[in-house]
Scaffold this motif. Sequence first.
Motif, PDB file in Angstrom:
ATOM      1  N   LEU A 151       5.958  -1.095  -3.050  1.00 35.63           N
ATOM      2  CA  LEU A 151       6.398  -1.786  -1.839  1.00 35.63           C
ATOM      3  C   LEU A 151       5.309  -2.693  -1.279  1.00 35.63           C
ATOM      4  N   LEU A 152       4.073  -2.192  -1.266  1.00 36.54           N
ATOM      5  CA  LEU A 152       2.990  -2.926  -0.628  1.00 36.54           C
ATOM      6  C   LEU A 152       2.278  -3.884  -1.578  1.00 36.54           C
ATOM      7  N   THR A 153       2.392  -3.665  -2.901  1.00 36.06           N
ATOM      8  CA  THR A 153       1.576  -4.282  -3.946  1.00 36.06           C
ATOM      9  C   THR A 153       0.149  -3.748  -3.849  1.00 36.06           C
ATOM     10  N   THR A 154      -0.596  -3.874  -4.920  1.00 34.92           N
ATOM     11  CA  THR A 154      -1.900  -3.220  -4.986  1.00 34.92           C
ATOM     12  C   THR A 154      -2.851  -3.719  -3.893  1.00 34.92           C
ATOM     13  N   LYS A 155      -2.865  -5.014  -3.616  1.00 37.70           N
ATOM     14  CA  LYS A 155      -3.797  -5.556  -2.629  1.00 37.70           C
ATOM     15  C   LYS A 155      -3.494  -5.020  -1.235  1.00 37.70           C
ATOM     16  N   TYR A 156      -2.230  -4.997  -0.851  1.00 37.59           N
ATOM     17  CA  TYR A 156      -1.894  -4.540   0.505  1.00 37.59           C
ATOM     18  C   TYR A 156      -1.846  -3.021   0.597  1.00 37.59           C
ATOM     19  N   ALA A 157      -1.768  -2.335  -0.528  1.00 40.89           N
ATOM     20  CA  ALA A 157      -1.976  -0.888  -0.515  1.00 40.89           C
ATOM     21  C   ALA A 157      -3.427  -0.584  -0.146  1.00 40.89           C
ATOM     22  N   SER A 184      -7.001  12.427  10.860  1.00 44.10           N
ATOM     23  CA  SER A 184      -7.253  12.990   9.530  1.00 44.10           C
ATOM     24  C   SER A 184      -5.984  13.021   8.704  1.00 44.10           C
ATOM     25  N   ILE A 185      -4.869  13.372   9.343  1.00 39.85           N
ATOM     26  CA  ILE A 185      -3.578  13.361   8.640  1.00 39.85           C
ATOM     27  C   ILE A 185      -3.213  11.943   8.209  1.00 39.85           C
ATOM     28  N   LEU A 186      -3.405  10.991   9.113  1.00 42.01           N
ATOM     29  CA  LEU A 186      -3.125   9.589   8.771  1.00 42.01           C
ATOM     30  C   LEU A 186      -4.042   9.112   7.648  1.00 42.01           C
ATOM     31  N   LEU A 187      -5.299   9.552   7.660  1.00 39.29           N
ATOM     32  CA  LEU A 187      -6.222   9.179   6.597  1.00 39.29           C
ATOM     33  C   LEU A 187      -5.766   9.731   5.256  1.00 39.29           C
ATOM     34  N   GLY A 188      -5.267  10.968   5.241  1.00 43.39           N
ATOM     35  CA  GLY A 188      -4.744  11.534   4.001  1.00 43.39           C
ATOM     36  C   GLY A 188      -3.547  10.765   3.477  1.00 43.39           C
ATOM     37  N   ILE A 189      -2.677  10.315   4.395  1.00 44.00           N
ATOM     38  CA  ILE A 189      -1.499   9.530   3.983  1.00 44.00           C
ATOM     39  C   ILE A 189      -1.933   8.175   3.423  1.00 44.00           C
ATOM     40  N   GLY A 190      -2.934   7.561   4.038  1.00 46.73           N
ATOM     41  CA  GLY A 190      -3.384   6.252   3.564  1.00 46.73           C
ATOM     42  C   GLY A 190      -4.213   6.312   2.300  1.00 46.73           C
ATOM     43  N   SER A 191      -4.839   7.460   2.044  1.00 46.98           N
ATOM     44  CA  SER A 191      -5.693   7.565   0.861  1.00 46.98           C
ATOM     45  C   SER A 191      -4.897   7.579  -0.434  1.00 46.98           C
ATOM     46  N   GLY A 192      -3.646   8.073  -0.384  1.00 45.73           N
ATOM     47  CA  GLY A 192      -2.824   8.109  -1.591  1.00 45.73           C
ATOM     48  C   GLY A 192      -2.601   6.728  -2.193  1.00 45.73           C
ATOM     49  N   PRO A 193      -1.924   5.822  -1.470  1.00 47.94           N
ATOM     50  CA  PRO A 193      -1.729   4.464  -2.021  1.00 47.94           C
ATOM     51  C   PRO A 193      -3.028   3.702  -2.196  1.00 47.94           C
ATOM     52  N   LEU A 194      -4.058   4.044  -1.428  1.00 50.85           N
ATOM     53  CA  LEU A 194      -5.342   3.349  -1.572  1.00 50.85           C
ATOM     54  C   LEU A 194      -5.932   3.575  -2.963  1.00 50.85           C
ATOM     55  N   TRP A 195      -6.044   4.840  -3.375  1.00 47.04           N
ATOM     56  CA  TRP A 195      -6.648   5.132  -4.665  1.00 47.04           C
ATOM     57  C   TRP A 195      -5.734   4.766  -5.829  1.00 47.04           C
ATOM     58  N   GLY A 291     -12.433  -7.643   5.719  1.00 46.99           N
ATOM     59  CA  GLY A 291     -12.581  -9.087   5.585  1.00 46.99           C
ATOM     60  C   GLY A 291     -12.803  -9.519   4.140  1.00 46.99           C
ATOM     61  N   VAL A 292     -13.639  -8.784   3.401  1.00 45.52           N
ATOM     62  CA  VAL A 292     -13.872  -9.106   1.984  1.00 45.52           C
ATOM     63  C   VAL A 292     -12.580  -8.972   1.193  1.00 45.52           C
ATOM     64  N   LEU A 293     -11.797  -7.939   1.483  1.00 43.28           N
ATOM     65  CA  LEU A 293     -10.520  -7.748   0.789  1.00 43.28           C
ATOM     66  C   LEU A 293      -9.582  -8.919   1.013  1.00 43.28           C
ATOM     67  N   LEU A 294      -9.424  -9.343   2.258  1.00 43.42           N
ATOM     68  CA  LEU A 294      -8.466 -10.405   2.574  1.00 43.42           C
ATOM     69  C   LEU A 294      -8.912 -11.758   2.026  1.00 43.42           C
ATOM     70  N   LEU A 295     -10.205 -12.006   1.960  1.00 44.12           N
ATOM     71  CA  LEU A 295     -10.686 -13.330   1.588  1.00 44.12           C
ATOM     72  C   LEU A 295     -10.912 -13.500   0.090  1.00 44.12           C
ATOM     73  N   PHE A 296     -11.334 -12.455  -0.600  1.00 44.34           N
ATOM     74  CA  PHE A 296     -11.807 -12.641  -1.969  1.00 44.34           C
ATOM     75  C   PHE A 296     -11.005 -11.897  -3.036  1.00 44.34           C
ATOM     76  N   VAL A 297     -10.308 -10.824  -2.685  1.00 43.46           N
ATOM     77  CA  VAL A 297      -9.559 -10.063  -3.693  1.00 43.46           C
ATOM     78  C   VAL A 297      -8.253 -10.784  -4.005  1.00 43.46           C
ATOM     79  N   LYS A 298      -7.983 -11.006  -5.298  1.00 43.06           N
ATOM     80  CA  LYS A 298      -6.784 -11.696  -5.743  1.00 43.06           C
ATOM     81  C   LYS A 298      -5.751 -10.696  -6.227  1.00 43.06           C
ATOM     82  N   LYS A 299      -4.496 -11.107  -6.147  1.00 43.11           N
ATOM     83  CA  LYS A 299      -3.426 -10.265  -6.666  1.00 43.11           C
ATOM     84  C   LYS A 299      -3.462 -10.255  -8.187  1.00 43.11           C
TER      85      LYS A 299
END
Length: 537
Positions: A151-157, A184-195, A291-299
């Motif tokens: 849903l988010l694609t890798t960059k927005y995940a 902490s609960i929110l961090l656990g939810i966000g860590s899944g799609p992040l990794w 900021g580095v993610l939004l400016l330099f990471v490509k899809k």
Amino acid sequence: MAQAFAYTSPAFFTKDTARYRKHVLQKRKKLLRQKRRDERERALQQQSLEVPSPELEEEEVMEEPTVPPLEREEGEEEVMQMKSICSPGPIRWAYGNLYSTSISFMLVFSAFVGIQNLQASLNATLGIVSLSLTYVFYFIIGFFTPAMVRLLTTKYALLFGYACHLIYILTNYYPEYFTLVPSSILLGIGSGPLWAGLSTHLATTAITLAPHVTDSIDLLISRFTGIFFFIFQLTQILGNSISSLTLFPYGANDTFDLPEACSKLEAESVPDNKFFLLISLYVFLDILGIGVLLLFVKKVPVDNMIMDNTSKVRHYCIKPFKDVIRILGNWKMLLLGPLSLYNGMELAFAYGSFTQIYISECVGVSIIGFALLVLGFFSATTSFLYGKMVAYIPRFLLTLTAFIINLSFYLFLEFWTRVPSFVLIFLFAFGWGVADGIWNTMSASLVGILFPNNQEAAYSAFRIWMSLGFAIGFAVAEFKTIEQRIWLFLAVLVFSFSLYMVLEFFIGKYGVKFCKKMSMDPMKVRFMRSCMEFIIS
């Protein structure tokens, strides 16, 4: 054996795989048509040069200043390369994406690692509870991370995960149960799609680069993973340097004098201005990483294929969940998963039990950052060297080295009487960092090699095992003595490494030869499969 089982699975040919193959075939056909047109044009030009035509003399004179055919051909090939999937330039695109992703990750996790390493000492039970909840929800959300990545694609995940980390750091300004537990609960939810998004992002970048270089896909994935973990492990250096330099004047009575014996010491209070400065520096690192993610990471190319199916609920919800369950039940993941579980447990032991029992209670809280800084440095160095050493040294021998290091330290700590010692602390940090660098890089690269066609589900399953290990490693700190913890970690290490040896046999050349011999007799094939299912279950 790996090939025999991989191609019998009905999930091997997924819709994404077929769509990607169709995309590659169309691009190849387009390039072939362009090549044929160029050949016809060159043939016509040669004919016109051999047989000059009076009607075309004027046009030929007009075309004299144009680029010669040979130079124009080189220019066309260069343009074709620039218009390829990896524009601008495959190697530059791939390594630029790798380094920008790694640096943004390093900045964000420097803040998290610095806070995580101090939670057990500064916030006591609240810190342990918050870390345990983070990894419990990380484990639960792991079943749904492929759907979130689609849903988010890798960059927005990655962006979603970074935002959750920022919220967690902000709540540490006022660490109470009603602030730290929800974050902490929110961090656990966000860590899944992040990794999961990160692993898919790196592996897809390596696979996309493979047709443009002479290295194999396996070697590229190992190299990219090694480079990433080298930069990622710098989080220990940056995060712990900030905490140590900020808190050092307020720990261990301003000196390095060792106490006579280890005991439970009360954590010395830190002035509010220094504590707020520490948290503010971590918040700045998070914002810089975003900021580095939004400016330099490509899809990566897989993102474009994912976005073609936004209207299909099945594609986003049902299929990813089934893929994770299927990967978790795959015999290769069942053999590799316990090693990922141990990887999480050994990190939890280093960040929780060791820092609390052997550093905080023996030499003071302020030394935690310096010790983990050494651990992070050698872990980063080993991760970087792993990607190069694996080309000359068998992967099994490198993993055996990590196993021997961990086994030796567990046995030493089990039978050693605790006394304050800087030598032990920094020797442990050195050895544990080397072993951790091997565990991290080997496991992540092996997942990409074993499951190249279903990366989101494979890395989600891998992180499910690892998050469960983190949760167990931090939870036992509240219910077990240090001796009981060491025996538990030691048992998991031996069991998981035994299963890993079985996996290496079946995916290695001897296992392939063995499987070829067995495949000659259908009765033996059925017998072997039933034996594998029985052993694993």
